[in-house]
Design an enzyme around this catalytic site. Structure first.
Site, PDB file in Angstrom:
ATOM      1  N   ASP A 241       0.827  -1.206   0.000  1.00  0.00           N
ATOM      2  CA  ASP A 241       0.000   0.000   0.000  1.00  0.00           C
ATOM      3  C   ASP A 241       0.869   1.266   0.000  1.00  0.00           C
ATOM      4  O   ASP A 241       1.831   1.367   0.752  1.00  0.00           O
ATOM      5  CB  ASP A 241      -0.887   0.050   1.243  1.00  0.00           C
ATOM      6  CG  ASP A 241      -1.755  -1.184   1.418  1.00  0.00           C
ATOM      7  OD1 ASP A 241      -1.299  -2.294   1.081  1.00  0.00           O
ATOM      8  OD2 ASP A 241      -2.890  -1.045   1.897  1.00  0.00           O
ATOM      9  N   HIS A 243      -1.110   4.456  -0.540  1.00  0.00           N
ATOM     10  CA  HIS A 243      -2.154   5.297   0.066  1.00  0.00           C
ATOM     11  C   HIS A 243      -1.894   6.801  -0.050  1.00  0.00           C
ATOM     12  O   HIS A 243      -1.938   7.528   0.949  1.00  0.00           O
ATOM     13  CB  HIS A 243      -2.356   4.918   1.529  1.00  0.00           C
ATOM     14  CG  HIS A 243      -3.341   3.802   1.724  1.00  0.00           C
ATOM     15  ND1 HIS A 243      -4.648   3.869   1.280  1.00  0.00           N
ATOM     16  CD2 HIS A 243      -3.224   2.596   2.322  1.00  0.00           C
ATOM     17  CE1 HIS A 243      -5.278   2.757   1.584  1.00  0.00           C
ATOM     18  NE2 HIS A 243      -4.428   1.956   2.212  1.00  0.00           N
ATOM     19  N   ASP A 270      -4.141  -0.412  -3.321  1.00  0.00           N
ATOM     20  CA  ASP A 270      -4.294   0.700  -2.382  1.00  0.00           C
ATOM     21  C   ASP A 270      -3.296   1.815  -2.676  1.00  0.00           C
ATOM     22  O   ASP A 270      -2.515   2.248  -1.822  1.00  0.00           O
ATOM     23  CB  ASP A 270      -4.193   0.228  -0.930  1.00  0.00           C
ATOM     24  CG  ASP A 270      -5.487  -0.413  -0.437  1.00  0.00           C
ATOM     25  OD1 ASP A 270      -6.363  -0.713  -1.279  1.00  0.00           O
ATOM     26  OD2 ASP A 270      -5.633  -0.609   0.778  1.00  0.00           O
ATOM     27  N   ASP A 273      -6.444   7.113  -1.568  1.00  0.00           N
ATOM     28  CA  ASP A 273      -7.179   7.295  -0.308  1.00  0.00           C
ATOM     29  C   ASP A 273      -6.221   7.503   0.861  1.00  0.00           C
ATOM     30  O   ASP A 273      -5.055   7.139   0.826  1.00  0.00           O
ATOM     31  CB  ASP A 273      -8.106   6.112   0.002  1.00  0.00           C
ATOM     32  CG  ASP A 273      -9.396   6.140  -0.803  1.00  0.00           C
ATOM     33  OD1 ASP A 273      -9.764   7.226  -1.286  1.00  0.00           O
ATOM     34  OD2 ASP A 273     -10.035   5.078  -0.944  1.00  0.00           O
ATOM     35  N   ARG A 274      -6.782   8.082   1.922  1.00  0.00           N
ATOM     36  CA  ARG A 274      -6.038   8.375   3.154  1.00  0.00           C
ATOM     37  C   ARG A 274      -5.047   9.519   2.953  1.00  0.00           C
ATOM     38  O   ARG A 274      -5.277  10.634   3.370  1.00  0.00           O
ATOM     39  CB  ARG A 274      -5.296   7.140   3.683  1.00  0.00           C
ATOM     40  CG  ARG A 274      -6.187   5.977   3.999  1.00  0.00           C
ATOM     41  CD  ARG A 274      -7.054   6.237   5.163  1.00  0.00           C
ATOM     42  NE  ARG A 274      -7.559   5.006   5.749  1.00  0.00           N
ATOM     43  CZ  ARG A 274      -8.304   4.954   6.825  1.00  0.00           C
ATOM     44  NH1 ARG A 274      -8.634   6.078   7.436  1.00  0.00           N
ATOM     45  NH2 ARG A 274      -8.726   3.820   7.306  1.00  0.00           N
ATOM     46  N   ASN A 302      -8.500  -3.017  -2.206  1.00  0.00           N
ATOM     47  CA  ASN A 302      -9.877  -2.733  -1.799  1.00  0.00           C
ATOM     48  C   ASN A 302     -10.206  -1.243  -1.876  1.00  0.00           C
ATOM     49  O   ASN A 302     -11.374  -0.857  -1.946  1.00  0.00           O
ATOM     50  CB  ASN A 302     -10.153  -3.267  -0.387  1.00  0.00           C
ATOM     51  CG  ASN A 302      -9.287  -2.625   0.671  1.00  0.00           C
ATOM     52  OD1 ASN A 302      -8.062  -2.674   0.605  1.00  0.00           O
ATOM     53  ND2 ASN A 302      -9.903  -2.008   1.669  1.00  0.00           N
ATOM     54  N   HIS A 303      -9.168  -0.375  -1.885  1.00  0.00           N
ATOM     55  CA  HIS A 303      -9.419   1.063  -1.990  1.00  0.00           C
ATOM     56  C   HIS A 303      -9.492   1.549  -3.434  1.00  0.00           C
ATOM     57  O   HIS A 303      -9.735   2.735  -3.650  1.00  0.00           O
ATOM     58  CB  HIS A 303      -8.362   1.849  -1.220  1.00  0.00           C
ATOM     59  CG  HIS A 303      -8.696   1.973   0.234  1.00  0.00           C
ATOM     60  ND1 HIS A 303      -9.378   3.054   0.760  1.00  0.00           N
ATOM     61  CD2 HIS A 303      -8.463   1.127   1.269  1.00  0.00           C
ATOM     62  CE1 HIS A 303      -9.541   2.867   2.069  1.00  0.00           C
ATOM     63  NE2 HIS A 303      -8.991   1.711   2.398  1.00  0.00           N
ATOM     64  N   HIS A 351      -3.706  -8.437  -3.105  1.00  0.00           N
ATOM     65  CA  HIS A 351      -3.778  -7.362  -2.124  1.00  0.00           C
ATOM     66  C   HIS A 351      -4.187  -7.865  -0.750  1.00  0.00           C
ATOM     67  O   HIS A 351      -3.564  -7.522   0.261  1.00  0.00           O
ATOM     68  CB  HIS A 351      -4.743  -6.271  -2.570  1.00  0.00           C
ATOM     69  CG  HIS A 351      -4.837  -5.156  -1.582  1.00  0.00           C
ATOM     70  ND1 HIS A 351      -3.808  -4.251  -1.402  1.00  0.00           N
ATOM     71  CD2 HIS A 351      -5.797  -4.817  -0.675  1.00  0.00           C
ATOM     72  CE1 HIS A 351      -4.137  -3.405  -0.449  1.00  0.00           C
ATOM     73  NE2 HIS A 351      -5.332  -3.722   0.016  1.00  0.00           N
ATOM     74  N   ARG A 399     -12.366  -7.156   9.870  1.00  0.00           N
ATOM     75  CA  ARG A 399     -12.799  -5.980   9.117  1.00  0.00           C
ATOM     76  C   ARG A 399     -14.306  -5.970   8.860  1.00  0.00           C
ATOM     77  O   ARG A 399     -14.853  -4.952   8.436  1.00  0.00           O
ATOM     78  CB  ARG A 399     -12.076  -5.929   7.773  1.00  0.00           C
ATOM     79  CG  ARG A 399     -10.581  -5.837   7.878  1.00  0.00           C
ATOM     80  CD  ARG A 399      -9.940  -5.880   6.494  1.00  0.00           C
ATOM     81  NE  ARG A 399      -8.488  -5.997   6.574  1.00  0.00           N
ATOM     82  CZ  ARG A 399      -7.651  -4.969   6.604  1.00  0.00           C
ATOM     83  NH1 ARG A 399      -8.123  -3.746   6.555  1.00  0.00           N
ATOM     84  NH2 ARG A 399      -6.350  -5.166   6.659  1.00  0.00           N
ATOM     85  N   HIS A 426      -2.251  -4.732   2.478  1.00  0.00           N
ATOM     86  CA  HIS A 426      -3.555  -4.541   3.124  1.00  0.00           C
ATOM     87  C   HIS A 426      -3.505  -4.237   4.615  1.00  0.00           C
ATOM     88  O   HIS A 426      -4.504  -3.830   5.187  1.00  0.00           O
ATOM     89  CB  HIS A 426      -4.388  -5.809   2.875  1.00  0.00           C
ATOM     90  CG  HIS A 426      -5.846  -5.713   3.131  1.00  0.00           C
ATOM     91  ND1 HIS A 426      -6.610  -4.617   2.784  1.00  0.00           N
ATOM     92  CD2 HIS A 426      -6.714  -6.598   3.690  1.00  0.00           C
ATOM     93  CE1 HIS A 426      -7.871  -4.845   3.105  1.00  0.00           C
ATOM     94  NE2 HIS A 426      -7.965  -6.027   3.657  1.00  0.00           N
TER      95      HIS A 426
END
Length: 499
Positions: A241, A243, A270, A273-274, A302-303, A351, A399, A426
């Site tokens: 990730d 991010h 990923d 995001d964030r 997943n993002h 991922h 999760r 992840h």
């Protein structure tokens, strides 16, 4: 007979007092770990407090808060519900459960809990603020759903690059070519683009759309599982990730070299995001994909999905830096990203992780119809969302999506498919990576000091074609401009994570 009973009762009371005192001590230590952003240690401390005294709602609510920071929303939901069961008037139980629902994108459930908390504490100012924010968010979502019309054709077919002339006033990097002959992406342009991003400037929308459109066509031609060959005297670098942490991405390239035909990379989902430089990250990665389609590999995380992008900032960032059409094009392009890669027939890279059932083969993954938003169950969902667990077998995911899988599940999958190793991402790891399941499962995470608060290192893995033995490099975060993480997310999501 009365005296022994009295002594026994007094002894039992003393034992209870000791247990309560130890539980409070464990909670106090866990509170400090939480303040220091050591969230896994905080979870363990609150768990000890619960073990010593399982009757205190505050212990469960506090552990829920730590789970939320670790993005273990399913576990947070369970803890918050337990806190409410123990004390129906404990408003922080409702707070935490609402926050867990927010993290899972379940806005209506979050709103319901905020309303219930408000009925218990109608004058709480922070609660009233969160309730108002959540009500606005639910109204916004309903409004967007009401306006949304079924797409008759792909977004890419609506885009006319010729309608985006490069103005004379534009002072950023230029692609080779012209309006008449068309433009071409080159390494010189990409290097200049990285420099432009470094000083917090964008490239012209014409060039940004060009990069995304070309990357989209490459992804469309790829299978859901990509087989990657690495020559005996060659290598590949696998990153987890990122991010939206663009300056840390630049540091990876500084440490390990720019992507090229001689220096291939696999980025394992990923990307966005964030972090609040997600546009810069994804345009950079896609540009290298266009330059080196066989040597720059990108997998879906997943993002890379519409639901996550609405919640965690990427959609808002694209709209702020460009426009709605580009946000829609990214959404469409993400649906074409491959779901898995197999390196030299020996290492599978995904991922999230493995599956809720036995017997899944690589051909099953190849047959996945991936052009869609991720479903809430099934193989595609589990590839993007699952996590390893230390115990054998399978368990519900912390999760709330996907599954937790044990070392026996990993070994069985690898043996059935003739593989040596599973690599996944992840999850934040203190060292940037973690080796689990007897060495058969590796997690790699490449966003150091995740969200500017986790204090973790980042890492990447190099595999040499001759041995395919993982070689780890860890690194610290680097400074970035004073733009906070989650800057483009809704205020309610930023406050949930302490921003």
């Amino acid at each position: 007979m009365a005296e022994p009973l009295a002594n026994g009762s007094h002894s039992a009371q003393n034992d209870d007092d000791v247990l309560h005192a130890r539980a409070e001590s464990a909670k106090t230590a866990a509170n400090q770990d939480f303040k220091d952003a050591h969230y896994q240690a905080a979870v363990e401390g609150y768990s000890m407090a619960i073990l010593l005294d399982p009757t205190k709602a505050v212990y469960y609510a506090n552990r829920a808060a730590a789970h939320i920071r670790l993005e273990s929303f399913g576990s947070a939901l369970a803890d918050a519900t337990k806190a409410i069961d123990l004390d129906p008037k404990y408003i922080k139980g409702y707070y935490r459960r609402a926050d867990a629902s927010l993290g899972m994108g379940k806005m209506k459930k979050a709103l319901s809990d905020f309303k219930r908390a408000a009925s218990v504490a109608p004058r709480d100012p922070d609660l009233r603020k969160k309730l108002l924010q959540c009500e606005r968010e639910v109204k916004r979502i309903r409004f967007e759903e009401a306006l949304a019309a079924p797409e008759e054709k792909p977004v890419a077919e609506e885009i006319d690059l010729s309608s985006m002339p490069v103005e004379d006033s534009y002072d950023g990097p230029m692609m080779e070519g012209s309006e008449d002959t068309g433009y071409m992406l080159t390494l010189d342009f990409v290097i200049a683009m990285l420099e432009q991003f470094k000083i917090q400037k964008t490239i012209h929308r014409r060039f940004a759309f060009h990069i995304i459109m070309q990357a989209r066509e490459i992804f469309r031609e790829a299978p859901s599982l990509v087989d990657v060959s690495i020559a005996q005297d060659a290598h590949i670098t696998t990153c987890g990730d990122v991010h939206g942490q663009f300056y840390d991405l630049l540091n990876i390239f500084e440490l390990n070299g720019l992507p090229s035909e001689d220096n291939p990379y696999l980025f394992n989902g990923d990307f966005v995001d964030r972090g609040s430089f997600s546009v810069e990250v994804i345009l950079s990665l896609m540009a290298f994909k266009v330059l080196y389609p066989q040597h720059m590999h990108l997998a879906r995380g997943n993002h890379e999905s519409q639901g996550m992008n609405k919640l965690y900032g990427f959609e808002g960032e694209v709209k702020a830096k460009y426009n709605v059409m580009m946000a829609n094009l990214f959404r469409e392009t993400f649906c074409w990203l491959p779901l898995a890669h197999v390196l030299n027939g020996r290492v599978m890279v995904v991922h999230g992780g493995l599956f809720s059932k036995d017997g899944v083969t690589l051909d099953d993954i190849r047959r996945i119809d991936r052009y869609r938003e991720p479903p809430e169950e099934g193989l595609m969902c589990e590839l993007l969302w699952s996590d390893p667990q230390p115990g054998a077998g399978r368990a519900p995911s912390k999760r709330g999506v996907g599954v937790a899988f044990g070392p026996d599940v990993t070994r069985a999958f690898l043996e059935q498919n003739g593989l040596d190793l599973l690599v996944r991402s992840h999850e934040v790891k203190d060292k940037g990576y973690e080796v689990d399941h007897g060495g058969y499962c590796i997690t790699v995470f490449s966003a150091p000091n995740y969200c500017d608060q986790m204090g973790n290192k980042g890492a990447f893995i190099r595999f040499n074609g001759a041995t395919m033995t993982p070689q780890f490099t860890t690194f610290d975060s680097v400074p970035h401009p004073p733009v906070r993480a989650m800057a483009y997310a809704s205020n309610i999501f930023g406050s949930m994570f302490g921003f």
